[in-house]
Scaffold this motif. Structure first.
Motif, PDB file in Angstrom:
ATOM      1  N   ALA A  60     139.906  29.379 166.908  1.00  0.00           N
ATOM      2  CA  ALA A  60     138.921  28.338 166.606  1.00  0.00           C
ATOM      3  C   ALA A  60     139.586  27.125 165.956  1.00  0.00           C
ATOM      4  O   ALA A  60     139.274  25.972 166.301  1.00  0.00           O
ATOM      5  CB  ALA A  60     137.838  28.909 165.691  1.00  0.00           C
ATOM      6  N   THR A  64     139.817  23.365 167.559  1.00  0.00           N
ATOM      7  CA  THR A  64     139.289  22.241 166.791  1.00  0.00           C
ATOM      8  C   THR A  64     140.369  21.186 166.567  1.00  0.00           C
ATOM      9  O   THR A  64     140.102  19.969 166.595  1.00  0.00           O
ATOM     10  CB  THR A  64     138.731  22.737 165.449  1.00  0.00           C
ATOM     11  OG1 THR A  64     137.813  23.805 165.672  1.00  0.00           O
ATOM     12  CG2 THR A  64     138.018  21.621 164.710  1.00  0.00           C
ATOM     13  N   ARG A  92     136.078  24.357 171.399  1.00  0.00           N
ATOM     14  CA  ARG A  92     135.900  24.468 169.946  1.00  0.00           C
ATOM     15  C   ARG A  92     134.658  25.297 169.609  1.00  0.00           C
ATOM     16  O   ARG A  92     134.693  26.204 168.764  1.00  0.00           O
ATOM     17  CB  ARG A  92     135.782  23.067 169.343  1.00  0.00           C
ATOM     18  CG  ARG A  92     135.676  23.072 167.825  1.00  0.00           C
ATOM     19  CD  ARG A  92     135.043  21.793 167.299  1.00  0.00           C
ATOM     20  NE  ARG A  92     133.626  21.701 167.646  1.00  0.00           N
ATOM     21  CZ  ARG A  92     132.727  21.034 166.930  1.00  0.00           C
ATOM     22  NH1 ARG A  92     133.082  20.385 165.842  1.00  0.00           N
ATOM     23  NH2 ARG A  92     131.465  20.981 167.301  1.00  0.00           N
ATOM     24  N   ASN A  93     133.546  25.003 170.265  1.00  0.00           N
ATOM     25  CA  ASN A  93     132.312  25.767 170.019  1.00  0.00           C
ATOM     26  C   ASN A  93     132.486  27.237 170.379  1.00  0.00           C
ATOM     27  O   ASN A  93     132.016  28.133 169.665  1.00  0.00           O
ATOM     28  CB  ASN A  93     131.154  25.169 170.815  1.00  0.00           C
ATOM     29  CG  ASN A  93     130.768  23.786 170.328  1.00  0.00           C
ATOM     30  OD1 ASN A  93     131.090  23.417 169.195  1.00  0.00           O
ATOM     31  ND2 ASN A  93     130.101  23.013 171.173  1.00  0.00           N
ATOM     32  N   GLY A  95     135.294  28.911 170.352  1.00  0.00           N
ATOM     33  CA  GLY A  95     136.184  29.528 169.372  1.00  0.00           C
ATOM     34  C   GLY A  95     135.466  29.915 168.093  1.00  0.00           C
ATOM     35  O   GLY A  95     135.647  31.029 167.576  1.00  0.00           O
ATOM     36  N   TRP A  96     134.640  29.021 167.568  1.00  0.00           N
ATOM     37  CA  TRP A  96     133.910  29.358 166.350  1.00  0.00           C
ATOM     38  C   TRP A  96     132.864  30.438 166.602  1.00  0.00           C
ATOM     39  O   TRP A  96     132.589  31.265 165.712  1.00  0.00           O
ATOM     40  CB  TRP A  96     133.256  28.108 165.772  1.00  0.00           C
ATOM     41  CG  TRP A  96     134.237  27.162 165.145  1.00  0.00           C
ATOM     42  CD1 TRP A  96     134.533  25.892 165.545  1.00  0.00           C
ATOM     43  CD2 TRP A  96     135.063  27.427 164.006  1.00  0.00           C
ATOM     44  NE1 TRP A  96     135.497  25.330 164.745  1.00  0.00           N
ATOM     45  CE2 TRP A  96     135.846  26.261 163.773  1.00  0.00           C
ATOM     46  CE3 TRP A  96     135.248  28.519 163.167  1.00  0.00           C
ATOM     47  CZ2 TRP A  96     136.767  26.181 162.750  1.00  0.00           C
ATOM     48  CZ3 TRP A  96     136.170  28.428 162.136  1.00  0.00           C
ATOM     49  CH2 TRP A  96     136.917  27.276 161.936  1.00  0.00           C
ATOM     50  N   VAL A 190     131.442  26.767 158.652  1.00  0.00           N
ATOM     51  CA  VAL A 190     131.153  26.796 160.093  1.00  0.00           C
ATOM     52  C   VAL A 190     129.721  26.355 160.355  1.00  0.00           C
ATOM     53  O   VAL A 190     129.433  25.636 161.324  1.00  0.00           O
ATOM     54  CB  VAL A 190     131.418  28.206 160.658  1.00  0.00           C
ATOM     55  CG1 VAL A 190     131.144  28.238 162.153  1.00  0.00           C
ATOM     56  CG2 VAL A 190     132.849  28.631 160.363  1.00  0.00           C
TER      57      VAL A 190
END
Length: 716
Positions: A60, A64, A92-93, A95-96, A190
Motif C-alpha cells: 500500500a 501510494t 493505491r486503493n 493496496g490499502w 487510512v
C-alpha cells in the motif's frame, strides 16, 4: 488563484506525500530484518510483524508513493491528472484495502482452490479493481468525462471510498479494548485517506467538476496520515491478536454498503432523467427517486432477502456457516422465554437455524398396547394438524434408531439413502414439508419437528445437520423439563386436595358431635316443641352440609377390575342419570355390540361427565347428540352439542389442566381425568370447537376383540 500557483501547490503537496511514504517504507524494511533476526534470537520476537501485515502495508505504501510521484510529475508539466495517475490511484486503493483485510485476517480461506488460497469475495474485489484498471486503459476513467454528463468515473471513485471506510469500521469495531490501542491510529490514518476521497469525489459529482483547491490539498492530507500509520506500526506486535469477525456486523455493513451503492446509482439515474426529461424532468426525477426508495425499504424489510444475505455471507466470507455463540444464545433465549407455548418456541428456535418460515411439533404420549403414540402438540405459521403417529411405526422406529435429520426433498429424489425409512401417509398432505428433526432424549425419541421449505435455498451439509441434531436434543430436554414441572405441579395440587380432605373430615367430626349431643338430649326434651324445632333445623343443616362434603369427596378410588363392556350399554346407563336435565341428549347407535375392556364405573363416570358438560354448555333450545360407531378398527363415541363452544387457546392452555374450571362450584378435574383414563385404555380424546358454534368430543377406544387378538399374536 492563478493556474501557475495552483500547479505549484499540487507539485509540492504531492511531492511531500511521496517523501513521507518513502520514509514510512524504511521501518518496514527494518522490521523485515528484525523478523529474520527474531527467528534466531527469542529476545527479539516481540518486535516481529506478521508477514501478511508487513507485505500488505508495504504494498500500500509503495503504490501510494508511485501515485504521489506521478501526480507531482504531471502537475509540474501543467496537467492535474492523466491515465497513468488514475491507474496508480486504483492500485493505491487496492493496496490499502488489502492491508485492512489483512488486519481482519479475512483474505485467505483454508481449502480454497483460488490462487494463493484467496476467499471468493476477495477474488471478486480483485476482479473489480482489475476491471477499473481496464476501464482506465480504455479511457473510461477520466474525470474530464464528468463535464460531459457521465457520472460513472466519479461514482466509482465514491464507491471505492465507501468500501474503504467500511473496512476501516470493521477493523476497529471487531477489536477488543486492548487491541484497539494497537490499531486505532492505523484506522484513523487510512480512514482519513478514504474519507477525503469521498469528500472530493462527492463534491465532483454534485458540481460536475473537480474543485482544484480540494485536489491540491489532497497530497498534504495523505502526508498527514503517515505519522498516524507510523505510530500504529510501532504498536504492530499487537496486530496479531486473535480476531473473530461478527456475522451480525458483516451483515449490517453489507446491507449498508449495498444500500449506499444502490442509492448512489439511483441518484445518478434520477439526475439523468431530470437532464433528458425536459419540462417533465423534475417530476420524473422525484417520482423515480420515491419509487426506488420504497423498493429499497421493502427489500431491506423482506425476510427472504435477509435470509439470502445471511446465507450468502456465511457461505462466502466464513469457514463455518454459523456464529455458534450468537446462534446458541439466540436458541437458548427463545426456549427460556417465560410463559406458556414452549412447543411453539421450540419450533421457532429450530426453524430459525435454517431460515424455515414455519413448522409443527409432535410429542410422545404414553398409553395403549403399542407403547404410546406421537401426536401434534404445537404448530407455528402452519395449519393445525391432527394426524398422530404410532410409536411402533416404521417411521418413528427409523428416527429413534438412526437419529437422522430427514430431508424429505432428498428422499423424494434418492430414497435409497434412507433404506429403512417409510414415510407416513399423512405427510403427503403437506407439500411444503422439508425437514424432519428428531428430538432425542437419553437415546429415545421424545418427539420430532416438521419444518417448512426455507425462505432462501439452504444446502444441507454435515455442519447444519450436526447443529440440528444438537438443537433437537436441547429442545427435547426443555420439553421434558416442562413435562416434569407440570407433573410435579399436578402432584402438588393433588397433595393440596388430599390436605383439603383433612379439613373436610374435621367438619364431619363437628357435625357428628352436634348430632351426638342432640341425640343425648332427645330422651329428656323430646316432648319440648322448641327442642323439636331446633332438632329439625340442626338435622336439616347437617344433611345439607354432608351432601356438599360428599359432592367434594365423591371421587374415591375404585377397586373394580377391567372387564369386557358393551359400549352402547355403558352410554345408555350414563344417559339414564341425565333424564332430569335439559336439553335431553339424543342417542344414535350405528354399530351395536361393540365391546371395550374397561372398568364400568370409571368409564361410565368419564362418559357421563362429558355428557354433563355438553348439557350444561347448551341452552334448552339447543341439542346434544351422542353417536356410537366403529372407526378405523376401534370404537367411536362422539358427543356433539350446539352450545357456547371454546376457543383454540382455551383448549390448548386450560381445558385439560387439572384444577382449572370455569364453573363456580367445579374443581376442574373431570376433563383431565377423562383424558387420562381414555389414554390408559389405549385410546385418545379429541376436541373440535368454535366459539358460538358448539363443541364435539370424540372418544376413540380400541375394540376388545382386537386387543385379545393382538395379545394372542404376541404370545404366539
Amino acid at each position: 488563484m492563478d493556474v501557475a500557483s495552483l500547479t505549484s501547490i499540487v507539485v509540492y503537496s504531492h511531492a511531500l506525500a511521496a517523501v513521507c511514504f518513502a520514509l514510512l517504507l524504511l521501518p518496514l524494511r527494518a522490521s523485515r530484518v528484525a523478523s529474520r533476526a527474531a527467528s534466531r534470537d527469542a529476545s527479539l520476537r516481540s518486535i516481529r510483524i506478521e508477514p501478511s501485515h508487513r507485505f500488505a502495508l508495504g504494498l500500500a505504501c509503495l503504490f501510494t508513493l508511485l501515485w504521489a510521484v506521478s501526480l507531482a510529475w504531471e502537475a509540474s508539466n501543467g496537467t492535474l491528472w492523466s491515465s497513468l495517475t488514475d491507474g496508480f490511484e486504483i492500485l493505491r486503493n487496492a493496496g490499502w484495502s488489502l492491508f485492512l483485510l489483512a488486519l481482519l485476517d479475512n483474505w485467505r480461506a483454508p481449502g480454497s482452490r483460488l490462487p494463493f488460497g484467496l476467499r471468493p469475495s476477495l477474488a471478486i474485489a480483485a476482479l473489480v479493481y482489475l476491471g477499473c484498471l481496464l476501464a482506465n486503459l480504455m479511457g473510461h476513467w477520466d474525470l474530464a468525462l464528468v463535464r460531459e454528463h457521465s457520472q460513472a468515473p466519479a461514482a466509482l471513485r465514491v464507491a471505492m471510498a465507501v468500501w474503504g471506510m467500511l473496512l476501516v469500521e470493521q477493523v476497529y469495531r471487531n477489536r477488543s479494548v486492548q487491541e484497539r490501542w494497537a490499531v486505532k491510529f492505523a484506522c484513523l490514518g487510512v480512514g482519513g485517506l478514504f474519507a477525503y476521497d469521498f469528500y472530493l469525489y462527492s463534491h465532483t459529482m454534485l458540481f460536475r467538476e473537480v474543485d482544484p483547491d480540494i485536489w491540491a490539498a489532497r497530497g498534504l492530507v495523505n502526508a498527514l496520515s503517515v505519522p498516524l500509520v507510523a505510530v500504529a506500526l510501532g504498536r504492530s506486535r499487537s496486530w496479531t491478536s486473535p480476531l473473530s469477525l461478527s456475522r451480525r456486523a458483516v451483515f449490517h455493513s453489507a446491507a449498508l454498503f449495498g444500500s449506499a451503492t444502490y442509492l448512489l446509482a439511483m441518484g445518478s439515474a434520477g439526475y439523468y432523467l431530470r437532464f433528458v426529461g425536459g419540462s417533465w424532468g423534475t417530476v420524473m426525477q422525484v417520482a423515480f427517486l420515491f419509487g426506488t426508495l420504497v423498493l429499497l425499504v421493502g427489500t431491506l424489510f423482506s425476510g427472504t432477502f435477509r435470509a439470502w444475505l445471511k446465507v450468502f455471507i456465511s457461505k462466502h466470507f466464513y469457514r463455518y456457516n454459523y456464529d455458534y455463540r450468537e446462534e446458541w444464545m439466540r436458541f437458548t433465549r427463545t426456549l427460556a422465554q417465560p410463559g406458556p407455548g414452549l412447543g411453539v418456541r421450540v419450533i421457532e428456535a429450530v426453524a430459525a437455524l435454517v431460515e424455515s418460515p414455519g413448522g409443527a411439533l409432535w410429542q410422545r404420549r404414553e398409553g395403549g398396547e403399542n407403547g404410546g403414540h406421537y401426536e401434534p402438540s404445537a404448530h407455528w405459521h402452519m395449519p393445525a394438524l391432527t394426524a398422530s403417529e404410532p410409536a411402533d411405526s416404521p417411521f418413528c422406529q427409523f428416527l429413534e434408531s438412526s437419529q437422522w435429520v430427514v430431508d424429505l426433498h432428498e428422499y423424494s429424489h434418492s430414497p435409497d439413502k434412507y433404506d429403512a425409512l417409510a414415510l407416513p401417509a399423512w405427510l403427503a398432505d403437506y407439500p411444503r414439508a422439508w425437514l424432519v428433526v428428531p428430538l432425542i432424549l437419553h437415546g429415545s425419541l421424545s418427539g420430532f419437528v416438521l419444518l417448512h421449505t426455507p425462505r432462501s435455498p439452504v444446502k444441507l451439509n454435515w455442519e447444519i445437520i450436526d447443529l440440528l441434531e444438537i438443537a433437537g436434543s436441547q429442545a427435547a430436554a426443555h420439553l421434558a423439563q416442562q413435562d416434569a414441572a407440570d407433573a410435579l405441579l399436578v402432584a402438588r395440587q393433588f397433595e393440596s386436595f388430599n390436605r383439603m380432605s383433612t379439613f373436610v373430615v374435621h367438619d364431619l367430626k363437628n357435625l357428628v358431635s352436634q348430632l351426638s349431643l342432640m341425640n343425648a338430649n332427645a330422651a329428656r326434651h323430646k316432648d319440648n316443641p322448641e327442642f323439636q324445632a331446633d332438632m329439625l333445623e340442626t338435622v336439616s343443616y347437617s344433611v345439607q352440609k354432608m351432601k356438599l362434603l360428599l359432592q367434594k369427596l365423591g371421587r374415591g378410588a375404585s377397586g373394580e377390575q377391567s372387564a369386557p363392556l358393551a359400549i352402547d350399554k355403558v352410554v345408555r346407563q350414563a344417559l339414564a342419570l341425565k333424564d332430569a336435565f335439559e336439553p335431553h341428549p339424543q342417542l344414535r347407535v350405528e354399530a351395536p355390540g361393540l365391546t371395550v375392556l374397561a372398568e364400568r364405573e370409571r368409564l361410565e363416570r368419564v362418559l357421563g361427565h362429558l355428557i354433563q358438560n355438553a348439557i350444561e354448555a347448551t341452552p334448552r333450545s339447543g341439542s346434544v347428540t351422542i353417536r356410537v360407531a366403529q372407526h378405523d378398527g376401534g370404537v367411536l363415541v362422539e358427543i356433539a352439542d350446539t352450545g357456547e363452544g371454546m376457543s383454540e387457546e382455551f383448549i390448548r392452555e386450560r381445558l385439560f389442566k387439572p384444577f382449572e374450571s370455569t364453573k363456580s362450584a367445579g374443581m376442574g378435574i373431570g376433563v383431565f381425568e377423562s383424558r387420562e383414563y381414555i389414554h390408559e385404555l389405549g385410546g385418545r380424546l379429541e376436541v373440535a370447537s368454535r366459539p358460538g358454534q358448539g363443541t364435539t368430543f370424540r372418544v376413540l377406544l380400541p375394540l376388545h376383540q382386537h386387543a385379545m387378538q393382538a395379545a394372542a399374536g404376541r404370545a404366539a
